[in-house]
Scaffold this active site. Structure first.
Site, PDB file in Angstrom:
ATOM      1  CE1 TYR A 157     -16.023   9.863  19.393  1.00 62.98           C
ATOM      2  CE2 TYR A 157     -13.876   9.242  19.701  1.00 62.98           C
ATOM      3  CZ  TYR A 157     -15.137   9.020  19.905  1.00 62.98           C
ATOM      4  OH  TYR A 157     -15.714   8.072  20.949  1.00 62.98           O
ATOM      5  CG  LEU A 158     -10.953  13.760  13.666  1.00 64.10           C
ATOM      6  CD1 LEU A 158      -9.731  13.630  12.846  1.00 64.10           C
ATOM      7  CD2 LEU A 158     -10.651  14.807  14.714  1.00 64.10           C
TER       8      LEU A 158
END
Ligand SMILES: *[C@@H]1O[C@H](CO)[C@@H](O)[C@H](O)[C@H]1NC(C)=O
Ligand SMILES: *[C@@H]1O[C@H](CO)[C@@H](O)[C@H](O)[C@H]1NC(C)=O
Ligand SMILES: CC(=O)N[C@H]1CO[C@H](CO)[C@@H](O)[C@@H]1O
Length: 594
Positions: free
Chosen positions: A552-553
């Site tokens: 997600y990052l």
């Protein structure tokens, strides 16, 4: 939802990016161009992923080695020699005896049923009750074996390492067009007992051994086709360049298809990752529009649209998974936002000093409990009351959402997560790191992990505290105590040295004083490092950072952060992760903005 689709579907094309070259500084521009050349080289309009593909096929699990005669199996107190196939499956169970799985009813029932299928008819007629089987000798044997492995000499370990390296060199790479690429998972998992997450109804079933006859090979026609092990055949050899798998088979528990694919560091995977984050970045631009739209939709005349709008609101606000449909009884009873049932939420018009509170309590992905209480807007609350009318606890909360829409939302949610959590992260990074320039490296890493943790908490990525947690905390605490003692000793010595120097004023005492002062400083630094480590570990007790960090990052944010604060990249990403994110490491400058 359509609006979301329309603004995410236009993937940034390399050409557009090239037009925007001025965004990047010179060295990264060169790098991007190189990437684009690499990517465009093979990128064709007909959707094909490669023109030439050559590989050696998978590495199979080693064949079963029967137990030595001294290892006994007893049935109903009587010695019994098992046939090799039955013995193999028995060892899977025998190995796990200390695990609580083997005490669970479903696990035992499934195992026994599958085990009996491997028995000879004679064995089958004798062995009719799992409770009468005594596996303890086997268990003992495997424990000794694993102990022996730990005690191996350096040479033996080296030999194993070399053998692994040889396999990697031979099977671990393929030629895709003009590039040699690492293959991700070229080894096929050995057979064993299926566990699954949570209370999986299929746990204990036999995960069959995969044989060459199960494998479909995908490679190009004009390549040297991989050879199956002697005396065997592949199930099929195909030449389909619309897909990137090298080989596939169907596993027997869930009937799902497994693939051998390229390593995350490869061209195709890297490109996919990059596109994902670019899409999320674009989504950020229309997030406000989407938010306005779903608020409007809360008032819609159509129930379907209202439900969709409320679901989207939860997904946005709580980073819930959309949750897709699955076959009944297939896996543990887990849900996502769209498959929430009436029993999973409770409404409180007033709770403590807050109004319109919704309480969520359900099992999410991987059977991880999601529990949360949040105040929502009045309109959402009223809508929820409406959705709950005349329903039973086991009814769907959002009963008007259809499957197609759910799966569409599922795709979007991934981007939503990235985009939303990302904003959150950079915000946190800024607030944690505002003027952290003078902090020590460990303190900076603590801040990074805190930001990462905040995202993981938002996404409900929990874990059970590791078994060794208390022990390792104790060890760390012991080290801290020791350091503290060292420090007070060093301080006393410093004091004495000071007094000494004051009295004598000679060169020798001056030197000693300097040495003592340095020692105190060094010990103070070491102590601080240990303390930061303890804080980090304690805060991380029940949180799994991996998923959000790896999926997600946007890695460019982490990389840029490292560059900005002079933190070595190795402190954030280990070797495999650095390979996966090689593109980001080269691309992101310290002023990169999501
Ligand atoms: C199982 O067999 C072992 C010997 O291998 C014996 O010591 C043990 O008592 C047996 N356990 C049971 C429950 O019969
Ligand atoms: C790096 O971390 C991942 C987990 O994200 C782990 O699976 C992998 O084995 C680690 N690699 C190395 C080289 O330590
Ligand atoms: C066989 C394999 O692993 N990959 C693909 C090869 O091509 C076919 C299409 O014809 C795919 O279905 C396979 O998944």
């Amino acid at each position: 939802v359509m609006m979301l689709m329309s603004c995410t579907s236009t993937m940034i094309s390399p050409v557009t990016l090239r037009r925007r070259y001025h965004v990047f500084s010179f060295p990264s521009l060169v790098y991007i161009l190189l990437l684009l050349i690499r990517w465009e080289e093979e990128r064709s309009t007909d959707g094909s992923k490669w023109r030439f593909l050559e590989h050696k096929g998978p590495v199979f699990a080693p064949p079963y080695e029967p137990l030595p005669d001294k290892v006994k199996f007893y049935y109903d107190g009587k010695l019994m020699k098992l046939s090799a196939p039955a013995e193999e499956v028995a060892t899977f169970f025998g190995k796990m005896l200390d695990h609580e799985y083997t005490t669970k009813d479903i696990f035992r029932k499934n195992f026994f049923k599958d085990w009996r299928k491997e028995m000879t008819s004679e064995e089958k007629s004798k062995i009719t009750d799992l409770n009468k089987c005594n596996f303890s000798d086997m268990n003992e044997y495997f424990k000794t074996q694993s102990e022996a492995r730990k005690q191996m000499s350096k040479q033996e370990k080296q030999k194993i390492k070399e053998e692994n390296e040889r396999l990697l060199q031979e099977y671990g790479f393929c030629i895709m067009d003009n590039h040699k690429e690492r293959i991700g998972n070229f080894r096929i998992e050995p057979p064993g007992l299926f566990r699954g997450r949570g209370d999986h109804p299929k746990m204990g079933m036999l995960k069959r051994r995969i044989r060459p006859e199960d494998i479909i090979i995908n490679c190009s026609k004009d390549s040297k086709h991989p050879k199956p092990p002697q005396g065997t055949k592949w199930k099929e050899v195909r030449h389909d360049n619309k897909v990137t798998w090298l080989a596939s088979w169907t596993e027997n528990i869930q009937g799902s298809i497994k693939y051998i694919m390229l390593n995350p560091s490869s061209r195709i995977k890297g490109e996919k990752d990059w596109q994902k984050y670019e899409t999320a970045r674009r989504l950020k631009k229309c997030v406000d529009r989407i938010r306005n739209q779903y608020r409007e939709d809360w008032k819609s005349k159509e129930m379907r649209i209202r439900q969709r709008a409320v679901a989207l609101y939860f997904i946005d606000k709580l980073a819930l998974r959309a949750g897709n449909e699955k076959e009944e009884g297939e896996t543990a009873d887990t849900v996502g936002c769209c498959s929430l049932r009436v029993e999973h939420i409770k409404l409180y018009p007033k709770m403590d000093d807050q109004e319109y509170v919704v309480e969520f309590d359900f099992l999410g992905k991987d059977s991880i409990r999601y529990y949360n209480k949040i105040p929502v807007e009045k309109r959402v609350f009223k809508n929820l009351q409406l959705f709950l009318e005349n329903k039973q606890p086991e009814d769907d909360l959002f009963d008007r959402l259809n499957v197609r829409m759910t799966s569409m939302m599922d795709k979007l949610v991934t981007y939503f997560h990235i985009s939303v959590t990302k904003n959150y992260l950079s915000h946190l990074v800024v607030s944690f790191l505002g003027d952290a320039a003078d902090d020590s490296i460990p303190a900076k890493i603590l801040s990074y992990n805190r930001a990462n943790r905040a995202v993981a908490i938002l996404c409900n990525h929990q874990r059970a505290p590791p078994k060794t947690f208390e022990k390792s905390m104790q060890n760390l605490q012991t080290k801290i105590d020791e350091k503290q003692n060292q420090l007070s000793t060093a301080k006393k010595q410093l004091k004495a040295a000071k007094a000494d120097h004051k009295a004598s004023h000679d060169e020798k005492s001056k030197k000693t004083l300097e040495v003592k002062r340095k020692a105190v400083q060094r010990i103070e630094e070491q102590l601080m490092k240990l303390q930061v480590q303890a804080t980090d570990r304690e805060e991380n007790k029940q949180i799994a950072l991996g998923t959000s960090k790896l999926n997600y990052l946007d890695p460019r944010i982490s990389v840029a952060w490292c560059k900005k604060w002079s933190v070595p990249i190795e402190k954030i990403y280990n070797k495999t992760q650095r390979e996966k994110f090689a593109w980001a490491i080269d691309m992101a400058e310290k002023d990169y903005e999501f």
